[in-house]
Design an enzyme around this catalytic site. Structure first.
Site, PDB file in Angstrom:
ATOM      1  N   CYS A  37     -53.682 -21.952 -39.171  1.00 36.65           N
ATOM      2  CA  CYS A  37     -53.859 -22.444 -37.799  1.00 36.65           C
ATOM      3  C   CYS A  37     -54.600 -21.411 -36.954  1.00 36.65           C
ATOM      4  O   CYS A  37     -55.524 -21.739 -36.214  1.00 36.65           O
ATOM      5  CB  CYS A  37     -52.504 -22.773 -37.187  1.00 36.65           C
ATOM      6  SG  CYS A  37     -52.623 -23.464 -35.520  1.00 36.65           S
ATOM      7  N   GLY A  86     -50.889 -14.383 -26.799  1.00 30.46           N
ATOM      8  CA  GLY A  86     -49.598 -13.701 -26.682  1.00 30.46           C
ATOM      9  C   GLY A  86     -49.110 -13.113 -27.981  1.00 30.46           C
ATOM     10  O   GLY A  86     -47.926 -12.794 -28.109  1.00 30.46           O
ATOM     11  N   SER A  99     -47.264 -16.111 -24.264  1.00 24.89           N
ATOM     12  CA  SER A  99     -48.589 -16.437 -23.725  1.00 24.89           C
ATOM     13  C   SER A  99     -48.525 -16.689 -22.218  1.00 24.89           C
ATOM     14  O   SER A  99     -49.498 -16.438 -21.504  1.00 24.89           O
ATOM     15  CB  SER A  99     -49.186 -17.644 -24.452  1.00 24.89           C
ATOM     16  OG  SER A  99     -48.323 -18.760 -24.408  1.00 24.89           O
ATOM     17  N   CYS A 140     -44.517 -25.496 -36.459  1.00 21.17           N
ATOM     18  CA  CYS A 140     -44.442 -26.476 -35.368  1.00 21.17           C
ATOM     19  C   CYS A 140     -44.358 -27.923 -35.838  1.00 21.17           C
ATOM     20  O   CYS A 140     -43.746 -28.746 -35.187  1.00 21.17           O
ATOM     21  CB  CYS A 140     -45.605 -26.285 -34.395  1.00 21.17           C
ATOM     22  SG  CYS A 140     -47.238 -26.610 -35.066  1.00 21.17           S
ATOM     23  N   LEU A 186     -53.334 -26.339 -26.632  1.00 22.62           N
ATOM     24  CA  LEU A 186     -53.779 -27.274 -27.657  1.00 22.62           C
ATOM     25  C   LEU A 186     -52.697 -28.299 -27.967  1.00 22.62           C
ATOM     26  O   LEU A 186     -51.550 -27.944 -28.203  1.00 22.62           O
ATOM     27  CB  LEU A 186     -54.130 -26.520 -28.947  1.00 22.62           C
ATOM     28  CG  LEU A 186     -55.186 -25.426 -28.830  1.00 22.62           C
ATOM     29  CD1 LEU A 186     -55.464 -24.830 -30.199  1.00 22.62           C
ATOM     30  CD2 LEU A 186     -56.465 -25.988 -28.226  1.00 22.62           C
ATOM     31  N   ALA A 199     -54.938 -18.549 -24.401  1.00 19.69           N
ATOM     32  CA  ALA A 199     -54.374 -19.595 -25.261  1.00 19.69           C
ATOM     33  C   ALA A 199     -52.894 -19.702 -24.939  1.00 19.69           C
ATOM     34  O   ALA A 199     -52.129 -18.791 -25.254  1.00 19.69           O
ATOM     35  CB  ALA A 199     -54.588 -19.237 -26.728  1.00 19.69           C
ATOM     36  N   MET A 200     -52.480 -20.786 -24.302  1.00 16.75           N
ATOM     37  CA  MET A 200     -51.105 -20.938 -23.816  1.00 16.75           C
ATOM     38  C   MET A 200     -50.339 -21.956 -24.644  1.00 16.75           C
ATOM     39  O   MET A 200     -50.671 -23.135 -24.650  1.00 16.75           O
ATOM     40  CB  MET A 200     -51.114 -21.343 -22.342  1.00 16.75           C
ATOM     41  CG  MET A 200     -51.773 -20.326 -21.422  1.00 16.75           C
ATOM     42  SD  MET A 200     -51.704 -20.838 -19.685  1.00 16.75           S
ATOM     43  CE  MET A 200     -49.945 -20.652 -19.343  1.00 16.75           C
ATOM     44  N   GLY A 226     -47.107 -22.487 -24.178  1.00 18.13           N
ATOM     45  CA  GLY A 226     -45.964 -22.945 -23.399  1.00 18.13           C
ATOM     46  C   GLY A 226     -44.758 -22.043 -23.569  1.00 18.13           C
ATOM     47  O   GLY A 226     -43.742 -22.206 -22.901  1.00 18.13           O
ATOM     48  N   GLY A 227     -44.871 -21.065 -24.446  1.00 16.11           N
ATOM     49  CA  GLY A 227     -43.780 -20.111 -24.653  1.00 16.11           C
ATOM     50  C   GLY A 227     -43.877 -18.937 -23.703  1.00 16.11           C
ATOM     51  O   GLY A 227     -44.830 -18.802 -22.936  1.00 16.11           O
ATOM     52  N   VAL A 228     -42.893 -18.050 -23.766  1.00 16.48           N
ATOM     53  CA  VAL A 228     -42.819 -16.940 -22.830  1.00 16.48           C
ATOM     54  C   VAL A 228     -43.951 -15.924 -23.053  1.00 16.48           C
ATOM     55  O   VAL A 228     -44.497 -15.368 -22.088  1.00 16.48           O
ATOM     56  CB  VAL A 228     -41.431 -16.257 -22.883  1.00 16.48           C
ATOM     57  CG1 VAL A 228     -41.182 -15.609 -24.234  1.00 16.48           C
ATOM     58  CG2 VAL A 228     -41.265 -15.242 -21.757  1.00 16.48           C
TER      59      VAL A 228
END
Length: 380
Positions: free
Chosen positions: A120, A144, A33, A217, A52, A26-27, A29-31
């Site tokens: 979530c 992550g 994950s 978010c 997602l 599950a990515m 976009g942060g460092v």
């Protein structure tokens, strides 16, 4: 990594080579994950990255400090390209709105202080995304998150992260046993975030210096009230500020602008002792204020309990544990009295201030690092 004997397990706990082990990462976009995905790809696993799309990017593209925006999808894709594994973006906007945002707005309007990140994880990431991972024939799903999964006598157990400052157990208490069997958390054992960033630099990831997300978010700049007003027009209707006897002390500009325990910004001056918000009554549009000691309580009613103990929750009349009633507070000794499999009353050894409906109460072992689940605080 070659496995010489069939009974040997790879680093994710499977008796086969990494190349034959598919893992969905599950990515966000942060460092964090991104490092998980890169680390597993370098170890030779069959990695599939999934990001997602949770809400409209039009408003989010330029926003800093929040996850899941358009820039984050771009960052996740770059990591996947650099490390040579496939990456997919799934549109979960409708699911996210129905399962997380709507409840956030409604519970806030009802005078609660919700924690949408838990919902979530519970309703989107560890439910729908986890099912997608199974549809992709993945052996497991990795994230992550800073939390540990350890094997115990009865199977997989949830444990706090090695780095107490990064521990995310409060936000993951509702992870079920079935989900825990399938999930993996490769960063939970690291001693600090600095180690994660060092790994990102080692793998040459573009996100190595990317700042951590701070806000929820879909709540830019932490301004909950502005988001609620947008989602529920007319929600910010003014009303009365009253003391605990019902005496009107002033006016407020909408219940949604206040939280339990708040002291500043009440607009009531000239009083000898400071006053705090002790109750929100959305039905009468009243904000009730009182002295600091009125915030103290030792009894906390819980519902929607997720239990991760080896014996059934109702097998005992009392469980002695440590509990955490806010993400920012340390666990404190308490007694948990089960009322049913999903409801309980918690008695704190020492009174706590600002116990707020909508927050979680998470159960920790009195010694060691194991997490036994938790429940949602409500008015009772």
């Amino acid at each position: 990594m070659a496995l010489d004997r069939p009974d040997m397990l790879n680093s994710l706990g499977f008796p086969k080579p990494p190349s034959e082990t598919r893992v969905v990462v599950a990515m966000s976009g942060g460092v964090d994950s991104s490092v998980v995905a890169a680390m597993l790809a370098e170890e030779g696993y069959d990695v599939v990255g999934v990001t997602l799309q949770l809400y409209d990017h039009g408003a989010a593209l330029a926003k800093k400090g929040a996850c899941c925006a358009g820039r984050d999808i771009h960052d996740a894709r770059r990591v996947a390209e650099a490390m040579g594994f496939p990456h997919y973006v799934l549109d979960y906007e409708n699911t996210f709105r129905e399962a997380v945002i709507d409840e956030f707005a409604d519970s806030y309007l009802a005078g609660a202080t919700p924690v949408p990140c838990i919902r979530c994880n519970e309703r989107v990431k560890f439910k729908d995304l986890l099912e997608t991972a199974k549809d992709l024939d993945a052996d497991c799903m990795a994230t992550g998150h800073y939390i540990q999964r350890k094997m115990g006598a009865q199977g997989a157990e949830l444990h706090s992260a090695a780095d107490a400052a990064r521990d995310q157990s409060y936000f993951l208490f509702s992870t079920t046993q079935e989900q825990l069997d399938y999930l993996r958390f490769p960063l939970g054992h690291l001693a600090s975030k600095a180690e994660t960033r060092a790994l990102a630099a080692k793998y040459g990831l573009s996100v190595a210096d990317k700042p951590d997300s701070q806000d929820i978010c879909f709540v830019p700049n932490g301004n909950y009230a502005a988001v609620i007003e947008k989602l529920r027009p007319g929600a910010a209707e003014p009303g009365e500020i009253v003391d605990m006897d019902g005496t009107v002390l002033g006016e407020h500009r909408g219940v949604i602008h206040y939280t339990i325990g708040q002291r500043r910004g009440l607009g009531i001056g000239g009083l000898a002792d400071p006053l705090y918000v002790v109750k929100l009554d959305p039905d009468t549009r009243r904000v009730v204020v009182g002295p600091k000691d009125a915030l103290s309580t030792r009894t906390v009613p819980l519902r929607e309990i997720n239990w991760l103990g080896d014996a059934p929750f109702t097998s005992r009349g009392v469980w002695e544990m440590e509990v955490k009633i806010r993400s920012t507070r340390p666990p404190r000794p308490a007694v948990i009295r089960p009322l049913s499999e999903t409801t309980a009353e918690v008695e704190l050894f020492t009174a706590e201030e600002g116990v707020s409906p909508g927050q979680a109460c998470v159960f920790y072992a009195p010694d060691g690092s194991r997490i036994f689940g938790g429940g949602w605080i409500w008015k009772g």
